[in-house]
Design a protein around this motif. Structure first.
Motif, short mmCIF file in Angstrom:
data_model
loop_
_atom_site.label_atom_id
_atom_site.label_comp_id
_atom_site.label_asym_id
_atom_site.label_seq_id
_atom_site.Cartn_x
_atom_site.Cartn_y
_atom_site.Cartn_z
N THR A 65 -13.79 22.87 -13.40
CA THR A 65 -14.67 23.89 -13.98
C THR A 65 -15.80 24.24 -13.03
O THR A 65 -16.08 25.42 -12.78
N LYS A 66 -16.46 23.23 -12.48
CA LYS A 66 -17.56 23.46 -11.54
C LYS A 66 -17.07 24.21 -10.29
O LYS A 66 -17.74 25.11 -9.79
N GLU A 67 -15.88 23.84 -9.83
CA GLU A 67 -15.33 24.49 -8.64
C GLU A 67 -15.09 25.97 -8.89
O GLU A 67 -15.38 26.83 -8.04
N LEU A 68 -14.57 26.31 -10.07
CA LEU A 68 -14.29 27.71 -10.40
C LEU A 68 -15.59 28.50 -10.58
O LEU A 68 -15.66 29.68 -10.20
N ILE A 69 -16.60 27.88 -11.18
CA ILE A 69 -17.89 28.57 -11.34
C ILE A 69 -18.51 28.85 -9.97
O ILE A 69 -19.05 29.94 -9.72
N ASP A 70 -18.43 27.87 -9.07
CA ASP A 70 -19.01 28.02 -7.73
C ASP A 70 -18.20 28.97 -6.84
O ASP A 70 -18.75 29.64 -5.96
N HIS A 71 -16.90 29.00 -7.07
CA HIS A 71 -16.02 29.82 -6.22
C HIS A 71 -15.03 30.52 -7.15
O HIS A 71 -13.92 30.03 -7.40
N ALA A 72 -15.44 31.67 -7.66
CA ALA A 72 -14.65 32.36 -8.70
C ALA A 72 -13.27 32.75 -8.19
O ALA A 72 -13.13 33.23 -7.06
N PRO A 73 -12.23 32.55 -9.01
CA PRO A 73 -10.88 32.95 -8.62
C PRO A 73 -10.68 34.46 -8.81
O PRO A 73 -11.54 35.15 -9.37
N ASP A 74 -9.54 34.96 -8.33
CA ASP A 74 -9.20 36.36 -8.56
C ASP A 74 -8.54 36.55 -9.93
O ASP A 74 -8.73 37.57 -10.58
N VAL A 75 -7.76 35.56 -10.34
CA VAL A 75 -7.00 35.64 -11.59
C VAL A 75 -7.14 34.32 -12.33
O VAL A 75 -7.12 33.24 -11.72
N GLU A 98 -22.12 28.88 -20.60
CA GLU A 98 -22.45 30.27 -20.27
C GLU A 98 -21.98 30.64 -18.87
O GLU A 98 -21.47 31.74 -18.64
N ALA A 99 -22.15 29.70 -17.94
CA ALA A 99 -21.73 29.98 -16.56
C ALA A 99 -20.22 30.19 -16.49
O ALA A 99 -19.73 31.07 -15.75
N LEU A 100 -19.43 29.41 -17.26
CA LEU A 100 -17.98 29.56 -17.25
C LEU A 100 -17.59 30.92 -17.83
O LEU A 100 -16.74 31.63 -17.26
N VAL A 101 -18.21 31.30 -18.96
CA VAL A 101 -17.87 32.59 -19.58
C VAL A 101 -18.22 33.74 -18.63
O VAL A 101 -17.44 34.70 -18.50
N GLU A 102 -19.35 33.66 -17.95
CA GLU A 102 -19.73 34.70 -16.99
C GLU A 102 -18.71 34.77 -15.85
O GLU A 102 -18.34 35.86 -15.40
N CYS A 103 -18.29 33.61 -15.40
CA CYS A 103 -17.27 33.56 -14.34
C CYS A 103 -15.98 34.25 -14.79
O CYS A 103 -15.42 35.08 -14.08
N LEU A 104 -15.53 33.94 -16.02
CA LEU A 104 -14.28 34.50 -16.53
C LEU A 104 -14.41 36.00 -16.81
O LEU A 104 -13.41 36.72 -16.78
N ARG A 105 -15.63 36.46 -17.08
CA ARG A 105 -15.83 37.88 -17.34
C ARG A 105 -15.57 38.71 -16.09
O ARG A 105 -15.21 39.89 -16.18
N GLY A 106 -15.70 38.11 -14.94
CA GLY A 106 -15.57 38.87 -13.70
C GLY A 106 -14.22 38.76 -13.03
O GLY A 106 -14.05 39.22 -11.89
N VAL A 107 -13.24 38.14 -13.70
CA VAL A 107 -11.93 37.95 -13.06
C VAL A 107 -10.85 38.67 -13.87
O VAL A 107 -11.10 39.14 -15.00
N GLU A 108 -9.66 38.75 -13.30
CA GLU A 108 -8.50 39.29 -14.02
C GLU A 108 -8.00 38.17 -14.94
O GLU A 108 -7.45 37.17 -14.48
N LEU A 109 -8.19 38.34 -16.25
CA LEU A 109 -7.88 37.31 -17.22
C LEU A 109 -6.58 37.66 -17.94
O LEU A 109 -6.48 38.70 -18.61
N LEU A 110 -5.58 36.80 -17.80
CA LEU A 110 -4.27 37.04 -18.41
C LEU A 110 -4.07 36.04 -19.54
O LEU A 110 -4.39 34.85 -19.40
#
Length: 390
Positions: A65-75, A98-110
């Motif tokens: 989770t921390k890795e994804l928040i720090d380095h957002a994925p594309d998908v 909140e940080a996770l939700v913000e991260c997911l808001r900016g990616v392509e979510l399938l």
């Protein structure tokens, strides 16, 4: 899961896996894999090598989770509603919600299906796309069609990894980050796994299928606990085929020097197809007494007619087939019979049953005071004898 063979026939009118027994180690999608195998004639022995439990508090999930928040994925691919909700709730508990939700808001979510869509929207997010079939195969097809080379893709794992899904994305050039919201553990009931190991060592199965690396590792670990690693490796090296859905799944086996076969496409269907090719190709075929005899796992094709044979009879037949046309003594055949003791009468009894099962008594000849032999056709000559000898 024990299967009654059904009738997807080959060109000779037989199901390609008729007469073979295949072990299935999958915990998820085992019914689907078993049905595919049974449709092609196989007898299926199911022994889930894993059980899948949700993570309540886990360092691996926290780290991912921390890795994804720090380095957002594309998908990001959400596969299960309970898993997605558990992920967001765990992040909340760690103070990263909140940080996770913000991260997911900016990616392509399938989202894999409607339940997952509901969990995503409950978190205040909106999915970009969801397959109408609820099939991960459709998700994979969409991603590969768009091109994944150079993309960073986060996959919410749902227990046992999806067969071939990660391998296919990596083969397309993607970096795949797993989000482990479940943990793999040994099954609570080890009985089925132990029975599968016993059957493998006894050569009562012809192939083992693996759809995840943890399942392969779990089976090897259980063999080690039971002190049967050497016996298992001997079976897998010489007699029992290890079929893996992809290269990642095969790693625990290959690391121990066990050869595996894998389909080019990392899916269940191609995995079954490779078995349909490999197992009949490994069967011994001999011209005997004017008949074409193909020796399969627990049955024999006599002129393309499938003849089930009892285990003792198969043991005798294999011993005879190691040196077709040569006389094999009763004493040697007695050693080939499992648990037969010292009474050579057991050989005569098993041989009578073998002849009855084959439906062609002249396939096996009695050589008075010496033993028995397969009545190899003279036209086959000594060359056939050497070709088919072990």
């Amino acid at each position: 899961m024990h299967g009654t063979p059904q009738n997807d026939q080959d060109g000779r009118g037989n199901a390609p896996l008729a007469g073979f027994t295949v072990g299935v180690t999958a915990a998820r999608r085992a019914d689907e894999l078993g049905a595919l195998l049974q449709r092609r004639g196989a007898t299926v022995l199911h022994a889930p090598a894993l059980r899948i439990v949700p993570l309540a508090d886990d360092s691996e999930l926290l780290s991912a989770t921390k890795e994804l928040i720090d380095h957002a994925p594309d998908v990001v691919i959400a596969t299960t509603a309970i898993g997605f909700r558990g992920w967001v709730e765990a992040a909340d508990g760690w103070g990263f919600g909140e940080a996770l939700v913000e991260c997911l808001r900016g990616v392509e979510l399938l989202a894999r299906g409607p339940k997952v869509k509901g969990a995503i929207r409950a978190a205040g997010l909106t999915e970009e796309w969801s397959p109408s079939s609820e099939s991960m195969a459709e998700v994979l097809d969409r991603l590969l069609a768009q091109g994944v080379d150079g993309k960073r893709i986060a996959l919410q794992l749902h227990g046992e990894p999806l067969p071939g899904f990660v391998e296919s994305l990596r083969a397309g050039g993607a970096e795949v980050v797993g989000v482990p919201v479940y943990r793999w553990m040994p099954p609570e009931d080890l009985g089925p796994v132990d029975r599968l190991l016993d059957a493998t060592v006894a050569r009562a199965v012809d192939a083992l299928t693996f759809t995840s690396a943890p399942a392969a590792a779990s089976l090897l670990a259980r063999a080690e606990e039971r002190g049967m690693t050497a016996e298992l490796f001997a079976a897998l090296e010489h007699d029992v085929l290890s079929a893996c859905v992809g290269p990642v799944t095969a790693l625990p086996l290959q690391d121990r020097g066990i050869e595996t076969v894998q389909p080019e496409r990392f899916r269940l269907g191609p995995l079954v197809q490779i078995l349909c090719h490999e197992l009949p190709a490994r069967a011994r075929t001999l011209p005997v007494a004017g008949h074409r005899v193909e020796i399969r796992g627990h049955a024999v094709l006599v002129d393309d007619e499938l003849r089930p044979v009892p285990p003792a009879g198969m043991s005798l037949l294999r011993a005879l087939a190691r040196r077709p046309g040569w006389v094999v003594s009763r004493a040697e055949l007695l050693r080939a019979l499992p648990g037969a003791g010292r009474d050579e009468h057991a050989v005569e009894t098993a041989m009578a049953r073998l002849r009855t099962a084959l439906g062609a008594p002249k396939l096996v000849q009695t050589v008075v005071k010496r033993g028995y032999r397969l009545a190899l056709d003279p036209a086959a000559g000594s060359a056939a004898g050497s070709k088919y000898a072990d």
